[in-house]
Design a protein around this motif. Structure first.
Motif, PDB file in Angstrom:
ATOM      1  N   THR A 126      59.903 -51.704 -50.534  1.00  0.00           N
ATOM      2  CA  THR A 126      61.116 -52.363 -50.206  1.00  0.00           C
ATOM      3  C   THR A 126      61.214 -53.909 -51.340  1.00  0.00           C
ATOM      4  O   THR A 126      61.925 -54.500 -52.124  1.00  0.00           O
ATOM      5  CB  THR A 126      61.416 -53.769 -49.347  1.00  0.00           C
ATOM      6  N   ALA A 168      55.145 -50.272 -45.885  1.00  0.00           N
ATOM      7  CA  ALA A 168      56.205 -49.840 -45.929  1.00  0.00           C
ATOM      8  C   ALA A 168      56.909 -50.938 -46.947  1.00  0.00           C
ATOM      9  O   ALA A 168      58.189 -51.113 -46.787  1.00  0.00           O
ATOM     10  CB  ALA A 168      57.011 -50.396 -44.242  1.00  0.00           C
ATOM     11  N   ALA A 169      55.850 -52.444 -45.907  1.00  0.00           N
ATOM     12  CA  ALA A 169      57.377 -53.854 -46.812  1.00  0.00           C
ATOM     13  C   ALA A 169      56.905 -53.831 -48.534  1.00  0.00           C
ATOM     14  O   ALA A 169      57.554 -54.057 -49.552  1.00  0.00           O
ATOM     15  CB  ALA A 169      56.148 -54.805 -46.254  1.00  0.00           C
ATOM     16  N   PHE A 187      55.136 -60.707 -38.876  1.00  0.00           N
ATOM     17  CA  PHE A 187      54.507 -59.210 -37.806  1.00  0.00           C
ATOM     18  C   PHE A 187      53.272 -58.920 -37.299  1.00  0.00           C
ATOM     19  O   PHE A 187      53.227 -58.853 -36.147  1.00  0.00           O
ATOM     20  CB  PHE A 187      55.486 -58.970 -38.271  1.00  0.00           C
ATOM     21  N   VAL A 188      52.979 -57.929 -38.520  1.00  0.00           N
ATOM     22  CA  VAL A 188      51.877 -57.943 -38.004  1.00  0.00           C
ATOM     23  C   VAL A 188      50.821 -58.506 -38.033  1.00  0.00           C
ATOM     24  O   VAL A 188      49.606 -57.884 -36.854  1.00  0.00           O
ATOM     25  CB  VAL A 188      51.071 -56.596 -39.336  1.00  0.00           C
ATOM     26  N   ILE A 212      56.281 -60.658 -48.976  1.00  0.00           N
ATOM     27  CA  ILE A 212      56.564 -59.370 -47.828  1.00  0.00           C
ATOM     28  C   ILE A 212      56.088 -60.705 -46.710  1.00  0.00           C
ATOM     29  O   ILE A 212      54.913 -60.181 -45.616  1.00  0.00           O
ATOM     30  CB  ILE A 212      55.323 -58.497 -47.944  1.00  0.00           C
ATOM     31  N   ARG A 213      55.967 -62.041 -46.970  1.00  0.00           N
ATOM     32  CA  ARG A 213      55.707 -62.665 -45.691  1.00  0.00           C
ATOM     33  C   ARG A 213      56.278 -62.561 -44.501  1.00  0.00           C
ATOM     34  O   ARG A 213      55.014 -62.641 -43.704  1.00  0.00           O
ATOM     35  CB  ARG A 213      55.810 -63.953 -45.990  1.00  0.00           C
ATOM     36  N   ALA A 214      56.824 -61.983 -43.921  1.00  0.00           N
ATOM     37  CA  ALA A 214      57.791 -61.755 -43.218  1.00  0.00           C
ATOM     38  C   ALA A 214      56.502 -60.851 -41.880  1.00  0.00           C
ATOM     39  O   ALA A 214      56.960 -60.602 -41.008  1.00  0.00           O
ATOM     40  CB  ALA A 214      59.047 -61.396 -42.706  1.00  0.00           C
ATOM     41  N   HIS A 215      56.763 -59.578 -43.058  1.00  0.00           N
ATOM     42  CA  HIS A 215      56.090 -58.496 -41.983  1.00  0.00           C
ATOM     43  C   HIS A 215      54.604 -59.260 -42.136  1.00  0.00           C
ATOM     44  O   HIS A 215      53.985 -58.396 -41.132  1.00  0.00           O
ATOM     45  CB  HIS A 215      56.137 -57.719 -43.419  1.00  0.00           C
ATOM     46  N   ILE A 216      53.532 -59.941 -42.402  1.00  0.00           N
ATOM     47  CA  ILE A 216      52.067 -59.668 -42.856  1.00  0.00           C
ATOM     48  C   ILE A 216      52.951 -60.618 -41.322  1.00  0.00           C
ATOM     49  O   ILE A 216      51.375 -60.283 -40.811  1.00  0.00           O
ATOM     50  CB  ILE A 216      51.800 -61.038 -43.972  1.00  0.00           C
ATOM     51  N   VAL A 269      52.195 -51.073 -41.995  1.00  0.00           N
ATOM     52  CA  VAL A 269      53.742 -52.187 -41.827  1.00  0.00           C
ATOM     53  C   VAL A 269      53.125 -52.340 -43.646  1.00  0.00           C
ATOM     54  O   VAL A 269      54.630 -52.550 -44.207  1.00  0.00           O
ATOM     55  CB  VAL A 269      53.347 -53.383 -40.705  1.00  0.00           C
ATOM     56  N   LEU A 270      52.377 -52.622 -43.534  1.00  0.00           N
ATOM     57  CA  LEU A 270      52.384 -53.616 -45.421  1.00  0.00           C
ATOM     58  C   LEU A 270      52.493 -52.456 -46.392  1.00  0.00           C
ATOM     59  O   LEU A 270      53.357 -52.947 -47.169  1.00  0.00           O
ATOM     60  CB  LEU A 270      50.549 -53.833 -45.219  1.00  0.00           C
TER      61      LEU A 270
END
Length: 297
Positions: A185, A181-182, A219-220, A213-217, A178-179
């Motif tokens: 971007t 992939a983030a 989420f995961v 990438i706060r939103a991805h962090i 996930v990270l």
């Protein structure tokens, strides 16, 4: 115009409805049954005889030292997994995103291998080949530098650490995926600007990468928290909840109450308490994230 907008609204429900029905059948319906059973005296082989006791099961649980201990063990286990997975996953993803790294696909496939293994297989493998006190890989490596390794899974001082590390090894690949992939971007111009300003790798990671990438962090981390909080298979195959009660997480205690003691009312009370704790933690997590996002906007 009104009919067209109404048609667009109802058309969307055609796509949402199958998943919604599946969620109700798979998640909401069993959750409702668990909530109902938690308010009754129900025994494993006598479901026809149920006595409504209200919140008595919850009162018994929160005054039970074994239940309080399981809550503490579960929270420690979850915290160790979440922090370990995020830290290691971020560092590995940050390294893999570098342009100088060759064979990225091969490295990514190698790092993802633990995640495709089932928790039972991971638990048995680590118990027999990694944590085994006499011939295990970890104690053999410690012996090379003159350190006598402990009896990891049979010592209450180290059993929780060993099981948490094993579970983190299983979940870290998801954080990496996930990270990574983030990170792809983030525009290259952001790295160039940080480099021009004289920022090092750690400063770039802390001041540029993490805020973007706060939103991805979020989420995961929620996925890892929920997975670690309800973990049963791996802990059960490695220690069975022992030695003593040092690795008795809430899921194992619920199993013991429901299967060994045949008290399905208390087992469902523990299970539903797990759901409520995790729901509150996830809500607070998202709430804090939104507050920080509004403050930084």
């Amino acid at each position: 115009m009104q009919n067209n907008s109404l048609n667009r609204y109802t058309r969307g429900w055609y796509f949402v409805l199958p998943g919604l029905v599946a969620m109700i059948l798979i998640v909401a319906f069993p959750l409702g049954i668990a909530a109902r059973f938690s308010l009754h005296d129900v025994f494993l082989y006598d479901f026809n005889n149920q006595w409504f006791v209200g919140l008595e099961n919850y009162a018994r649980a929160w005054t039970d030292p074994l239940f309080i201990n399981s809550v503490k063990v579960t929270l420690l286990f979850t915290l160790a997994n979440t922090l370990g997975c995020l830290i290691v996953g971020m560092l590995v993803a940050f390294l893999l995103s570098g342009k100088r790294i060759r064979f990225k696909a091969g490295w990514m496939a190698l790092f993802l291998m633990p995640f495709v293994m089932t928790p039972v297989i991971v638990g048995i493998t680590w118990r027999l080949f990694m944590w085994e006190p006499d011939f295990g890989v970890i104690n053999q490596l410690l012996g090379l530098i003159g350190i006598e390794g402990p009896y990891w899974l049979t010592d209450s001082a180290t059993a929780l650490f060993a099981t948490a590390l094993t579970n983190a090894w299983h979940l870290i690949p998801m954080a990496i995926l996930v990270l990574y992939a983030a990170l792809t971007t983030i525009p290259d111009e952001m790295y160039e600007a940080a480099r021009v300003d004289g920022a090092g790798a750690f400063q770039t990671l802390w001041h540029v990468v993490l805020p973007m990438i706060r939103a991805h962090i979020l989420f995961v981390s929620i996925i890892i928290m929920t997975s670690a909080f309800r973990e049963f298979d791996m802990v059960f195959t490695m220690t069975g909840g022992g030695p003593g009660r040092s690795t008795t997480v809430m899921s194992i205690l619920a199993y013991n109450r429901g299967i060994a003691n045949q008290d399905m009312g208390m087992a469902n009370t523990i299970a539903f308490t797990m759901f409520m704790i995790m729901a509150v933690v996830a809500w607070l997590y998202i709430k804090v994230y939104k507050v920080n996002k509004e403050a930084s906007a």
